[in-house]
Scaffold this active site. Structure first.
Site, PDB file in Angstrom:
ATOM      1  N   TYR A   1      -1.342  -0.783  11.265  1.00 16.58           N
ATOM      2  CA  TYR A   1      -1.788  -1.208  10.091  1.00 16.58           C
ATOM      3  C   TYR A   1      -0.639  -0.858   8.890  1.00 16.58           C
ATOM      4  O   TYR A   1       0.047  -1.980   8.519  1.00 16.58           O
ATOM      5  CB  TYR A   1      -3.024  -0.895   9.399  1.00 16.58           C
ATOM      6  CG  TYR A   1      -3.208  -1.073   8.013  1.00 16.58           C
ATOM      7  CD1 TYR A   1      -3.403  -2.320   7.398  1.00 16.58           C
ATOM      8  CD2 TYR A   1      -3.022  -0.129   6.939  1.00 16.58           C
ATOM      9  CE1 TYR A   1      -3.554  -2.417   6.266  1.00 16.58           C
ATOM     10  CE2 TYR A   1      -3.169  -0.098   5.595  1.00 16.58           C
ATOM     11  CZ  TYR A   1      -3.474  -1.276   5.112  1.00 16.58           C
ATOM     12  OH  TYR A   1      -3.434  -1.860   3.729  1.00 16.58           O
TER      13      TYR A   1
ATOM     14  N   THR B   1       0.940  -1.315  -0.127  1.00 14.96           N
ATOM     15  CA  THR B   1       0.025   0.055   0.086  1.00 14.96           C
ATOM     16  C   THR B   1       0.928   1.178  -0.030  1.00 14.96           C
ATOM     17  O   THR B   1       1.961   1.205   0.534  1.00 14.96           O
ATOM     18  CB  THR B   1      -0.881  -0.047   1.381  1.00 14.96           C
ATOM     19  OG1 THR B   1      -1.410   1.225   1.557  1.00 14.96           O
ATOM     20  CG2 THR B   1      -0.169  -0.594   2.465  1.00 14.96           C
ATOM     21  N   ASP B   2       0.260   2.301  -0.429  1.00 16.68           N
ATOM     22  CA  ASP B   2       0.976   3.770  -0.378  1.00 16.68           C
ATOM     23  C   ASP B   2       1.167   4.245   0.975  1.00 16.68           C
ATOM     24  O   ASP B   2       1.946   5.033   1.324  1.00 16.68           O
ATOM     25  CB  ASP B   2       0.452   4.677  -1.333  1.00 16.68           C
ATOM     26  CG  ASP B   2      -0.994   5.147  -0.678  1.00 16.68           C
ATOM     27  OD1 ASP B   2      -1.640   4.333   0.017  1.00 16.68           O
ATOM     28  OD2 ASP B   2      -1.793   6.284  -1.362  1.00 16.68           O
ATOM     29  N   GLU B   3       0.509   3.496   1.970  1.00 16.18           N
ATOM     30  CA  GLU B   3       0.565   3.964   3.389  1.00 16.18           C
ATOM     31  C   GLU B   3       1.889   3.951   3.939  1.00 16.18           C
ATOM     32  O   GLU B   3       2.209   4.315   5.007  1.00 16.18           O
ATOM     33  CB  GLU B   3      -0.570   3.344   4.059  1.00 16.18           C
ATOM     34  CG  GLU B   3      -2.025   3.773   3.542  1.00 16.18           C
ATOM     35  CD  GLU B   3      -3.131   3.633   4.477  1.00 16.18           C
ATOM     36  OE1 GLU B   3      -2.792   3.639   5.848  1.00 16.18           O
ATOM     37  OE2 GLU B   3      -4.233   3.324   4.073  1.00 16.18           O
TER      38      GLU B   3
ATOM     39  N   LYS C   1       2.074  -3.405   7.203  1.00 17.72           N
ATOM     40  CA  LYS C   1       2.472  -3.589   5.773  1.00 17.72           C
ATOM     41  C   LYS C   1       3.933  -3.194   5.295  1.00 17.72           C
ATOM     42  O   LYS C   1       4.431  -3.930   4.528  1.00 17.72           O
ATOM     43  CB  LYS C   1       1.173  -2.600   5.046  1.00 17.72           C
ATOM     44  CG  LYS C   1      -0.070  -3.020   5.157  1.00 17.72           C
ATOM     45  CD  LYS C   1      -0.242  -4.593   4.705  1.00 17.72           C
ATOM     46  CE  LYS C   1      -0.343  -4.715   3.060  1.00 17.72           C
ATOM     47  NZ  LYS C   1      -0.873  -5.791   2.784  1.00 17.72           N
TER      48      LYS C   1
HETATM   49  P1  NAD Z   1     -10.288  -6.853   2.907  1.00 13.89           P
HETATM   50  O1  NAD Z   1     -10.074  -6.542   4.570  1.00 13.89           O
HETATM   51  O2  NAD Z   1     -11.585  -6.501   2.357  1.00 13.89           O
HETATM   52  O3  NAD Z   1     -10.027  -8.334   2.666  1.00 13.89           O
HETATM   53  C1  NAD Z   1      -9.156  -9.182   3.346  1.00 13.89           C
HETATM   54  C2  NAD Z   1      -9.213 -10.616   2.995  1.00 13.89           C
HETATM   55  O4  NAD Z   1      -8.258 -11.270   3.731  1.00 13.89           O
HETATM   56  C3  NAD Z   1     -10.675 -11.320   3.512  1.00 13.89           C
HETATM   57  O5  NAD Z   1     -11.262 -12.044   2.549  1.00 13.89           O
HETATM   58  C4  NAD Z   1     -10.168 -11.976   4.771  1.00 13.89           C
HETATM   59  O6  NAD Z   1     -10.794 -12.963   5.357  1.00 13.89           O
HETATM   60  C5  NAD Z   1      -8.860 -12.443   4.270  1.00 13.89           C
HETATM   61  N1  NAD Z   1      -8.044 -12.598   5.364  1.00 13.89           N
HETATM   62  C6  NAD Z   1      -7.518 -11.919   6.506  1.00 13.89           C
HETATM   63  N2  NAD Z   1      -6.572 -12.481   7.690  1.00 13.89           N
HETATM   64  C7  NAD Z   1      -6.315 -13.682   6.874  1.00 13.89           C
HETATM   65  C8  NAD Z   1      -5.594 -14.867   7.120  1.00 13.89           C
HETATM   66  N3  NAD Z   1      -5.050 -14.628   8.276  1.00 13.89           N
HETATM   67  N4  NAD Z   1      -5.607 -15.936   6.425  1.00 13.89           N
HETATM   68  C9  NAD Z   1      -6.111 -15.992   5.087  1.00 13.89           C
HETATM   69  N5  NAD Z   1      -7.048 -14.747   4.836  1.00 13.89           N
HETATM   70  C10 NAD Z   1      -7.173 -13.882   5.633  1.00 13.89           C
HETATM   71  O7  NAD Z   1      -8.946  -6.194   2.430  1.00 13.89           O
HETATM   72  P2  NAD Z   1      -8.747  -5.440   1.013  1.00 13.89           P
HETATM   73  O8  NAD Z   1      -9.287  -3.985   1.155  1.00 13.89           O
HETATM   74  O9  NAD Z   1      -9.398  -6.168  -0.132  1.00 13.89           O
HETATM   75  O10 NAD Z   1      -7.078  -5.527   0.753  1.00 13.89           O
HETATM   76  C11 NAD Z   1      -6.525  -6.512   0.165  1.00 13.89           C
HETATM   77  C12 NAD Z   1      -5.190  -6.033   0.167  1.00 13.89           C
HETATM   78  O11 NAD Z   1      -4.839  -4.962  -0.542  1.00 13.89           O
HETATM   79  C13 NAD Z   1      -4.422  -5.987   1.699  1.00 13.89           C
HETATM   80  O12 NAD Z   1      -3.320  -6.534   1.659  1.00 13.89           O
HETATM   81  C14 NAD Z   1      -4.285  -4.558   1.729  1.00 13.89           C
HETATM   82  O13 NAD Z   1      -3.309  -4.135   2.759  1.00 13.89           O
HETATM   83  C15 NAD Z   1      -4.102  -3.934   0.298  1.00 13.89           C
HETATM   84  N6  NAD Z   1      -4.375  -2.768   0.022  1.00 13.89           N
HETATM   85  C16 NAD Z   1      -5.675  -2.235   0.374  1.00 13.89           C
HETATM   86  C17 NAD Z   1      -6.092  -1.045  -0.214  1.00 13.89           C
HETATM   87  C18 NAD Z   1      -7.524  -0.355  -0.001  1.00 13.89           C
HETATM   88  O14 NAD Z   1      -7.810   0.643  -0.222  1.00 13.89           O
HETATM   89  N7  NAD Z   1      -8.414  -1.386   0.555  1.00 13.89           N
HETATM   90  C19 NAD Z   1      -5.090  -0.251  -0.813  1.00 13.89           C
HETATM   91  C20 NAD Z   1      -3.818  -0.487  -1.157  1.00 13.89           C
HETATM   92  C21 NAD Z   1      -3.685  -1.833  -0.694  1.00 13.89           C
HETATM   93  P1  TYD Z   2      -9.907   4.722   5.356  1.00 17.35           P
HETATM   94  O1  TYD Z   2     -11.029   4.296   4.498  1.00 17.35           O
HETATM   95  O2  TYD Z   2     -10.253   4.104   6.770  1.00 17.35           O
HETATM   96  O3  TYD Z   2      -8.724   4.644   4.611  1.00 17.35           O
HETATM   97  P2  TYD Z   2      -7.061   4.845   5.262  1.00 17.35           P
HETATM   98  O4  TYD Z   2      -7.081   5.300   6.463  1.00 17.35           O
HETATM   99  O5  TYD Z   2      -6.487   3.554   5.235  1.00 17.35           O
HETATM  100  O6  TYD Z   2      -6.576   6.082   4.185  1.00 17.35           O
HETATM  101  O7  TYD Z   2      -9.972   6.354   5.598  1.00 17.35           O
HETATM  102  C1  TYD Z   2      -9.638   7.295   4.398  1.00 17.35           C
HETATM  103  C2  TYD Z   2      -9.772   8.692   5.118  1.00 17.35           C
HETATM  104  O8  TYD Z   2     -10.962   8.847   5.641  1.00 17.35           O
HETATM  105  C3  TYD Z   2      -8.654   8.941   6.223  1.00 17.35           C
HETATM  106  O9  TYD Z   2      -8.062  10.006   6.337  1.00 17.35           O
HETATM  107  C4  TYD Z   2      -9.531   8.852   7.447  1.00 17.35           C
HETATM  108  C5  TYD Z   2     -10.958   9.352   7.008  1.00 17.35           C
HETATM  109  N1  TYD Z   2     -12.155   8.719   7.711  1.00 17.35           N
HETATM  110  C6  TYD Z   2     -12.917   9.484   8.196  1.00 17.35           C
HETATM  111  O10 TYD Z   2     -12.899  10.997   8.137  1.00 17.35           O
HETATM  112  N2  TYD Z   2     -14.184   8.872   8.780  1.00 17.35           N
HETATM  113  C7  TYD Z   2     -14.509   7.655   8.818  1.00 17.35           C
HETATM  114  O11 TYD Z   2     -15.519   7.356   9.541  1.00 17.35           O
HETATM  115  C8  TYD Z   2     -13.380   6.852   8.274  1.00 17.35           C
HETATM  116  C9  TYD Z   2     -13.602   5.373   8.329  1.00 17.35           C
HETATM  117  C10 TYD Z   2     -12.388   7.410   7.791  1.00 17.35           C
END
Ligand code: NAD
Ligand code: TYD
Length: 343
Positions: free
Chosen positions: A149, A124-126, A153
């Site tokens: 988190y 992730t970019d985080e 990562k």
């Molecule tokens: P999500 O939380 O929607 O899904 C996570 C999945 O992983 C679920 O299906 C869960 O059951 C499974 N899981 C969790 N722990 C597990 C374990 N111990 N063993 C097997 N399966 C397990 O997540 P997402 O938003 O789809 O993100 C997917 C990936 O992309 C993550 O690695 C996250 O860090 C990365 N990512 C997400 C975002 C975003 O905006 N959501 C952005 C950049 C990177």
């Molecule tokens: P989030 O979707 O949790 O992603 P991340 O923190 O990983 O970027 O949050 C996106 C942005 O929105 C972050 O600056 C936190 C803010 N946020 C709120 O203001 N209210 C909320 O209820 C949530 C979940 C996030």
């Protein structure tokens, strides 16, 4: 080609699996623990497909992971599985470290033993932390994570890279910005705001709402990962961004406008501890090397996402029952709500 995907029942993993089954002739095995975030409804359209198989289990289960790699002999692994939410990592960091760090370690060790030919680690970019405007992180930017988190990562991202540098494991790392789209669990900003707006509930904005994120439509992210899987160079890192930076408040206002709801639903709540002010990244390298581009513009993607949540209120109701309610009450404790806008 046979692919092992971890976390394929989550938001991004399920979009990736639907795309991989529809657009390739690959066989795909999905290893997923089905935590609160894993939802088999997201995979309904492929669950009976002859090229798809689900294995319910933990990426930290060494025996299971070993048997999958040695038995299925996949050509490549795409690692999505993670505890993916910053707020939950603040409320409860233990499962975050266990899955994101230890679980990734278990996968890397099995991949090394079984001489896996490709390991795509989804990061992730985080990991870059908060950046002052107008800076943008490229892949050589130092890592400076703030939350449990993002630190977990960053740890797994560096661990994956170390397996390439030390043992030549063919690892490729992607670092994507904030994703949005259908099937996202309503704990993240966009789906939470949409779900609340559609039910005329308050929209909780942290701090002053001027934190900036880059927004990437989930299918653009999945296409980027497919490109990296096919063409990414071993040991390299590829940023994947949506090229659309917006302050949270602007996102929330757009959600309300598109949902036809009043801005009076906005409520300010006390800020998230360690809240990163701004993420920004450059995807120049991925674009240059593969020709990939984000094709979804934010307004269209957001309208499409709202339409999906409107049409899938039963999905929302199901994921919001049970565990979600306890999480919501804890994270959005009434003591956090502010009467006035905070500077
Ligand atoms: P999500 O939380 O929607 O899904 C996570 C999945 O992983 C679920 O299906 C869960 O059951 C499974 N899981 C969790 N722990 C597990 C374990 N111990 N063993 C097997 N399966 C397990 O997540 P997402 O938003 O789809 O993100 C997917 C990936 O992309 C993550 O690695 C996250 O860090 C990365 N990512 C997400 C975002 C975003 O905006 N959501 C952005 C950049 C990177
Ligand atoms: P989030 O979707 O949790 O992603 P991340 O923190 O990983 O970027 O949050 C996106 C942005 O929105 C972050 O600056 C936190 C803010 N946020 C709120 O203001 N209210 C909320 O209820 C949530 C979940 C996030």
């Amino acid at each position: 080609m046979k692919l092992l995907v971890t976390g394929g029942a989550g938001f991004i993993g399920s979009a990736f699996l639907r795309m991989a089954i529809a657009e390739t002739d690959w066989r795909v095995v999905n290893l997923d623990k089905l935590t609160y975030a894993g939802n088999l409804e997201n995979l309904a359209e492929i669950e009976r497909h002859e090229r798809y198989r689900l294995v319910e289990g933990d990426i930290g289960d060494e025996a299971l992971v070993e048997s999958l790699l040695s038995g299925e002999k996949p050509d490549a692994l795409v690692h999505f599985a993670a505890e993916s939410h910053v707020d939950r990592s603040i409320l409860s960091p233990e499962p975050v470290v266990r899955t994101n760090v230890n679980g990734t370690f278990t996968l890397l060790e099995a991949a090394r033993r079984n001489r896996l030919a490709r390991f795509v680690h989804v990061s992730t970019d985080e990991v870059y932390g908060s950046l002052e405007a107008p800076r943008e992180a490229d892949e050589s930017f130092p890592l400076n994570p703030s939350s449990p988190y993002s630190a977990s990562k960053a740890a797994s991202d560096l661990l994956a890279r170390s397996y390439f540098l030390t043992w030549g494991l063919p690892v490729v790392i992607t670092r994507a910005s904030n994703n949005y789209g259908p099937c996202q669990f309503p704990e993240k900003l966009i789906p939470l705001m949409i779900a609340n707006a559609l039910e005329d509930r308050p929209l909780p904005v942290y701090g002053d709402g001027m934190q900036v994120r880059d927004w990437l439509y989930v299918e653009d992210h999945c296409r980027g990962i497919l490109e990296v899987l096919r063409k990414g160079r071993e040991g390299e890192i590829y940023n994947i961004g949506g090229n659309r930076s917006l302050p949270n408040l602007e996102v929330v206002r757009q959600v309300l406008a598109l949902a036809g709801k009043p801005e009076s639903l906005i409520r300010y709540v006390t800020d998230r501890p360690g809240h990163d002010r701004r993420y920004a990244l450059s995807s120049e390298k991925l674009m240059r090397e593969t020709g990939w581009r984000p094709v979804m513009d934010f307004e269209t993607g957001l309208a499409r996402t709202i339409a999906w949540y409107r049409a899938n209120s039963a999905w929302v109701a199901r994921v919001r029952s049970g565990e979600y309610r306890a999480y919501y009450e804890k994270n959005y404790d009434p003591a956090r709500w502010c009467a006035e806008r905070r500077p």
